[in-house]
Design a protein around this motif. Structure first.
Motif, PDB file in Angstrom:
ATOM      1  N   THR A  71     -39.246  31.375  84.712  1.00  0.00           N
ATOM      2  CA  THR A  71     -39.410  32.103  85.967  1.00  0.00           C
ATOM      3  C   THR A  71     -39.591  31.141  87.135  1.00  0.00           C
ATOM      4  O   THR A  71     -39.077  31.359  88.234  1.00  0.00           O
ATOM      5  CB  THR A  71     -40.606  33.073  85.873  1.00  0.00           C
TER       6      THR A  71
ATOM      7  N   LEU B 288     -34.109  40.214  83.668  1.00  0.00           N
ATOM      8  CA  LEU B 288     -34.484  38.856  84.014  1.00  0.00           C
ATOM      9  C   LEU B 288     -33.822  37.871  83.051  1.00  0.00           C
ATOM     10  O   LEU B 288     -33.353  36.806  83.462  1.00  0.00           O
ATOM     11  CB  LEU B 288     -36.003  38.692  83.970  1.00  0.00           C
TER      12      LEU B 288
ATOM     13  N   VAL C  47     -45.660  30.646  87.658  1.00  0.00           N
ATOM     14  CA  VAL C  47     -44.351  30.997  88.220  1.00  0.00           C
ATOM     15  C   VAL C  47     -44.059  30.234  89.505  1.00  0.00           C
ATOM     16  O   VAL C  47     -43.009  30.410  90.108  1.00  0.00           O
ATOM     17  CB  VAL C  47     -44.228  32.510  88.458  1.00  0.00           C
TER      18      VAL C  47
END
Length: 242
Positions: free
Chosen positions: A115, A12, A89
């Motif tokens: 995110t 990520l 998120v």
């Protein structure tokens, strides 16, 4: 809701850097937030989004379905503006942006904020993401290991049709700094706790808002490969309107 696949936090991190987002730290800074974090890529209806695997089951379509369905319904009322305070998120913000709403999302936690930006990018949605905390005065607050700027919502100086507040027990202070903005909105969705409900309810009543929906929240968590239900009876959503 379908979990498509899992990925590691380092993967990520590389995505964050490759996308050249407006705000991102180096890997050395992001690493303390944990290699131990695993994230899931989730598909729900026409949205695809990333969330930490430990929080996948906390998504609103699971633990607060009445609120989420109501939110989806009021988004269809026409052109809607939405302020998401404690956006995490971006599950609510993404849905609003998908419905062509004007969306401002505030999230102070670094990992959640990054995110959120990735999720907006994945879905090709326009969300104004602000790494700010909300409070009843301008100050600096500590979020995990970071110091983050906090502002009263009234200082934003905009009018929103819908405001969602999910601030982990600080709803009293956030609402105190948002009275004028809340007064002008059509709907306020506030996650509350039993110890803050009376104060928040009194402020909302003072500015002419009354509760039209209550929902007790049920949270579940992952433990290894097991899914163990855990009830959080102190937490509930309240939707206020005129």
């Amino acid at each position: 809701m379908e979990i498509l696949r899992k990925t590691t936090f380092d993967q990520l991190s590389r995505v964050i850097i490759s996308l050249k987002l407006r705000y991102y730290p180096t890997l050395d800074i992001i690493k303390p937030y944990g290699k131990r974090h695993r994230v899931a890529i989730i598909k729900y209806n026409d949205l695809t989004f990333i969330t930490p695997i430990t929080y996948a089951i906390y998504q609103p379509m699971i633990c607060e379905p009445k609120t989420y369905l109501f939110f989806n319904k009021i988004l269809k009322e026409s052109d809607v503006s939405f302020l998401d305070v404690g956006a995490a998120v971006g599950t609510y913000a993404l849905l609003a942006a998908k419905r062509k709403s004007y969306v401002v999302a505030m999230e102070p936690n670094l990992f959640a904020f990054l995110t959120l930006q990735i999720n907006a990018h994945i879905n090709k949605l326009n969300i104004i993401a602000l790494r700010l905390a909300a409070y009843n005065q301008r100050c600096m607050v500590k979020i995990d290991e970071d110091c983050v700027e906090a502002i009263p919502i009234d200082d934003i100086g905009e009018t929103f049709d819908i405001i969602k507040i999910d601030v982990d027990g600080y709803e009293k202070e956030v609402v105190e700094g948002a009275m004028e903005t809340l007064r002008r909105c059509k709907y306020a969705i506030i996650e509350e706790r039993s110890e803050t409900f009376e104060h928040v309810h009194r402020i909302l009543k003072k500015i002419g808002k009354k509760p039209i929906l209550y929902e007790k929240l049920y949270a579940e968590s992952f433990s290894g490969s097991l899914l163990r239900p855990r009830v959080k009876p102190r937490d509930f959503n309240v939707v206020y309107s005129d």
